[in-house]
Design a protein around this motif. Structure first.
Motif, PDB file in Angstrom:
ATOM      1  N   LYS A  98      53.970  16.462   4.815  1.00 55.80           N
ATOM      2  CA  LYS A  98      53.965  16.502   6.277  1.00 55.80           C
ATOM      3  C   LYS A  98      55.168  15.733   6.784  1.00 55.80           C
ATOM      4  O   LYS A  98      55.418  14.613   6.325  1.00 55.80           O
ATOM      5  CB  LYS A  98      52.707  15.785   6.769  1.00 55.80           C
ATOM      6  CG  LYS A  98      51.854  16.605   7.709  1.00 55.80           C
ATOM      7  CD  LYS A  98      50.782  15.787   8.367  1.00 55.80           C
ATOM      8  CE  LYS A  98      49.759  15.209   7.434  1.00 55.80           C
ATOM      9  NZ  LYS A  98      48.648  14.548   8.064  1.00 55.80           N
ATOM     10  N   MET A  99      55.916  16.299   7.703  1.00 60.54           N
ATOM     11  CA  MET A  99      56.997  15.540   8.333  1.00 60.54           C
ATOM     12  C   MET A  99      57.293  16.217   9.661  1.00 60.54           C
ATOM     13  O   MET A  99      57.529  17.420   9.710  1.00 60.54           O
ATOM     14  CB  MET A  99      58.249  15.545   7.436  1.00 60.54           C
ATOM     15  CG  MET A  99      59.386  14.665   7.905  1.00 60.54           C
ATOM     16  SD  MET A  99      58.983  12.903   7.999  1.00 60.54           S
ATOM     17  CE  MET A  99      58.676  12.474   6.290  1.00 60.54           C
ATOM     18  N   THR A 100      57.222  15.433  10.721  1.00 62.61           N
ATOM     19  CA  THR A 100      57.499  15.984  12.053  1.00 62.61           C
ATOM     20  C   THR A 100      58.639  15.197  12.680  1.00 62.61           C
ATOM     21  O   THR A 100      58.612  13.964  12.662  1.00 62.61           O
ATOM     22  CB  THR A 100      56.258  15.867  12.956  1.00 62.61           C
ATOM     23  OG1 THR A 100      55.140  16.387  12.250  1.00 62.61           O
ATOM     24  CG2 THR A 100      56.439  16.654  14.244  1.00 62.61           C
ATOM     25  N   PHE A 101      59.615  15.913  13.204  1.00 58.39           N
ATOM     26  CA  PHE A 101      60.710  15.259  13.917  1.00 58.39           C
ATOM     27  C   PHE A 101      60.465  15.434  15.412  1.00 58.39           C
ATOM     28  O   PHE A 101      60.341  16.553  15.904  1.00 58.39           O
ATOM     29  CB  PHE A 101      62.049  15.845  13.466  1.00 58.39           C
ATOM     30  CG  PHE A 101      62.366  15.465  12.051  1.00 58.39           C
ATOM     31  CD1 PHE A 101      63.025  14.274  11.763  1.00 58.39           C
ATOM     32  CD2 PHE A 101      61.951  16.256  10.989  1.00 58.39           C
ATOM     33  CE1 PHE A 101      63.276  13.886  10.450  1.00 58.39           C
ATOM     34  CE2 PHE A 101      62.193  15.884   9.675  1.00 58.39           C
ATOM     35  CZ  PHE A 101      62.861  14.701   9.403  1.00 58.39           C
ATOM     36  N   VAL A 148      63.849   4.740  16.843  1.00 61.88           N
ATOM     37  CA  VAL A 148      65.033   4.115  17.440  1.00 61.88           C
ATOM     38  C   VAL A 148      64.479   3.315  18.614  1.00 61.88           C
ATOM     39  O   VAL A 148      63.963   3.903  19.578  1.00 61.88           O
ATOM     40  CB  VAL A 148      66.058   5.153  17.930  1.00 61.88           C
ATOM     41  CG1 VAL A 148      67.150   4.461  18.748  1.00 61.88           C
ATOM     42  CG2 VAL A 148      66.683   5.897  16.756  1.00 61.88           C
ATOM     43  N   GLY A 149      64.533   1.997  18.512  1.00 62.29           N
ATOM     44  CA  GLY A 149      63.848   1.170  19.499  1.00 62.29           C
ATOM     45  C   GLY A 149      62.369   1.508  19.466  1.00 62.29           C
ATOM     46  O   GLY A 149      61.761   1.551  18.398  1.00 62.29           O
ATOM     47  N   ASP A 150      61.793   1.784  20.626  1.00 53.02           N
ATOM     48  CA  ASP A 150      60.369   2.137  20.673  1.00 53.02           C
ATOM     49  C   ASP A 150      60.139   3.632  20.520  1.00 53.02           C
ATOM     50  O   ASP A 150      59.006   4.090  20.467  1.00 53.02           O
ATOM     51  CB  ASP A 150      59.766   1.705  22.025  1.00 53.02           C
ATOM     52  CG  ASP A 150      59.735   0.202  22.170  1.00 53.02           C
ATOM     53  OD1 ASP A 150      59.700  -0.480  21.113  1.00 53.02           O
ATOM     54  OD2 ASP A 150      59.778  -0.282  23.319  1.00 53.02           O
ATOM     55  N   ARG A 151      61.230   4.366  20.491  1.00 54.49           N
ATOM     56  CA  ARG A 151      61.106   5.827  20.488  1.00 54.49           C
ATOM     57  C   ARG A 151      60.829   6.336  19.073  1.00 54.49           C
ATOM     58  O   ARG A 151      61.577   6.055  18.134  1.00 54.49           O
ATOM     59  CB  ARG A 151      62.404   6.442  21.039  1.00 54.49           C
ATOM     60  CG  ARG A 151      62.452   7.952  21.032  1.00 54.49           C
ATOM     61  CD  ARG A 151      63.558   8.446  21.959  1.00 54.49           C
ATOM     62  NE  ARG A 151      64.850   7.805  21.721  1.00 54.49           N
ATOM     63  CZ  ARG A 151      65.758   8.263  20.869  1.00 54.49           C
ATOM     64  NH1 ARG A 151      65.532   9.351  20.168  1.00 54.49           N
ATOM     65  NH2 ARG A 151      66.906   7.633  20.727  1.00 54.49           N
ATOM     66  N   LEU A 152      59.729   7.091  18.934  1.00 47.50           N
ATOM     67  CA  LEU A 152      59.402   7.676  17.632  1.00 47.50           C
ATOM     68  C   LEU A 152      60.308   8.873  17.381  1.00 47.50           C
ATOM     69  O   LEU A 152      60.368   9.806  18.181  1.00 47.50           O
ATOM     70  CB  LEU A 152      57.933   8.121  17.613  1.00 47.50           C
ATOM     71  CG  LEU A 152      57.447   8.757  16.321  1.00 47.50           C
ATOM     72  CD1 LEU A 152      57.438   7.741  15.177  1.00 47.50           C
ATOM     73  CD2 LEU A 152      56.052   9.353  16.492  1.00 47.50           C
ATOM     74  N   VAL A 153      61.031   8.836  16.267  1.00 46.55           N
ATOM     75  CA  VAL A 153      61.941   9.934  15.941  1.00 46.55           C
ATOM     76  C   VAL A 153      61.296  10.893  14.927  1.00 46.55           C
ATOM     77  O   VAL A 153      61.449  12.108  15.017  1.00 46.55           O
ATOM     78  CB  VAL A 153      63.284   9.382  15.392  1.00 46.55           C
ATOM     79  CG1 VAL A 153      64.208  10.509  14.976  1.00 46.55           C
ATOM     80  CG2 VAL A 153      63.967   8.507  16.456  1.00 46.55           C
ATOM     81  N   ALA A 154      60.580  10.327  13.969  1.00 48.83           N
ATOM     82  CA  ALA A 154      59.942  11.182  12.961  1.00 48.83           C
ATOM     83  C   ALA A 154      58.751  10.462  12.357  1.00 48.83           C
ATOM     84  O   ALA A 154      58.722   9.226  12.319  1.00 48.83           O
ATOM     85  CB  ALA A 154      60.932  11.536  11.859  1.00 48.83           C
ATOM     86  N   ASP A 155      57.780  11.216  11.893  1.00 51.57           N
ATOM     87  CA  ASP A 155      56.715  10.613  11.095  1.00 51.57           C
ATOM     88  C   ASP A 155      56.148  11.646  10.125  1.00 51.57           C
ATOM     89  O   ASP A 155      56.259  12.845  10.358  1.00 51.57           O
ATOM     90  CB  ASP A 155      55.615   9.983  11.955  1.00 51.57           C
ATOM     91  CG  ASP A 155      54.884  10.990  12.829  1.00 51.57           C
ATOM     92  OD1 ASP A 155      55.348  12.144  12.917  1.00 51.57           O
ATOM     93  OD2 ASP A 155      53.860  10.618  13.430  1.00 51.57           O
TER      94      ASP A 155
END
Lengths: 128, 163
Positions: B75-78, B110-117
């Motif tokens: 699983k990987m979501t950008f 990046v900072g508080d922003r979710l880029v991927a999980d």
């Protein structure tokens, strides 16, 4: 202890997550490799998820034995699993439908032993 | 060029979790074409960074005796992107370690922003297999100065680091 139906539902979810298949593909008789497209590395992923979902421990090789036929040549002859091989498979995979393989013991049919139903029975035995 | 897609670990809790950072710069050649006029870090390289963070976390549990390879990304979501000037923070949490391999949950921020999980599954190479006899990851980890990027606030055993 959960019923077989409950176990099946959770196994189904596990396989949907691990293999990216749809729920209607994960039938009880579906084979992991042939029908659901699992590759060897997926077995590791499936083991991780089953352990987590059911809070059980699955020792290495217990659910998916490694090198079933390669090491000992007496288990395979002319592309067919020998009677000795069939006995060995019954021992190593007590939850698989080995009778079906015995009827048509081609080596390539070994992968068909790994079915959704086999996983459900395996998990039930662990929980029982 | 060395295949390092993390710059430094900033947290390392043995057998539990790790955080590593990747500073993105315009000097990275691959960004010149990805994309012309709109430089963004390729998702595949962010995945590699998360895999290196998680892979070293897993390798460390066996003191790098096991050869750890990326086996599968279930699983990987950008969700967003990262550009030159951004610092990507990769977090990996070990969810499973066993004889055959391990699994991590990971995120990129990046900072508080979710880029991927997502999730990454690693396998331990069967070192008795003659095909793999020349793979020496321990040597790779040490000779490539990977310990330098492991120089973090907390050492692997939880004691204060010496930096």
């Amino acid at each position: 202890m959960p019923s077989n139906e409950e176990i099946f539902e959770k196994v189904q979810e596990t396989l949907i997550d691990a293999l990216g298949v749809d729920d209607d593909e994960v039938t009880s008789e579906a084979t992991l490799q042939g029908d659901l497209g699992a590759e060897s590395i997926d077995f590791l992923d499936i083991v991780f998820r089953l352990e987590k979902t059911f809070d059980i421990k699955i020792p290495r090789g217990e659910l998916f034995p490694e090198n079933l036929t390669s090491a000992d040549s007496s288990l395979v002859e002319d592309g067919k699993v020998t009677a000795e091989g069939i006995e060995e498979l019954r021992k190593q995979l007590p939850y698989a439908n080995v009778d079906k393989l015995a009827d048509d013991p081609q080596v390539e049919n070994i992968s068909n032993l790994f079915t959704v139903d086999m996983l459900v029975k395996f998990v039930a035995s662990k929980l029982g | 060029m060395r295949w390092f897609w993390i710059d430094r670990f900033i947290e390392f809790e043995k057998g539990s979790h790790a955080k590593a950072i990747k500073n993105i710069t315009m000097a990275e050649e691959h960004l010149h074409d990805h994309f012309p006029g709109f430089a963004v870090m390729p998702a595949s390289l962010m995945l590699e960074g998360m895999a290196q963070t998680g892979g070293i976390l897993l390798g460390e549990t066996s003191n790098f005796e096991e050869v750890v390879i990326l086996a599968k990304v279930p699983k990987m979501t950008f969700h967003s992107w990262a550009c030159p000037g951004d610092t990507l923070v990769y977090t990996a949490k070990l969810t499973d370690v066993r004889e055959e391999g391990g699994m991590v949950e990971c995120q990129a921020h990046v900072g508080d922003r979710l880029v991927a999980d997502g999730e990454i599954v690693f396998a331990h190479l069967d070192q008795s297999d003659p095909d793999y006899k020349n793979v020496d990851q321990k040597d790779f980890v040490f000779s490539m100065n990977l310990l330098g990027i492991l120089d973090v606030g907390q050492a692997g055993d939880g004691s204060p680091a010496n930096n």
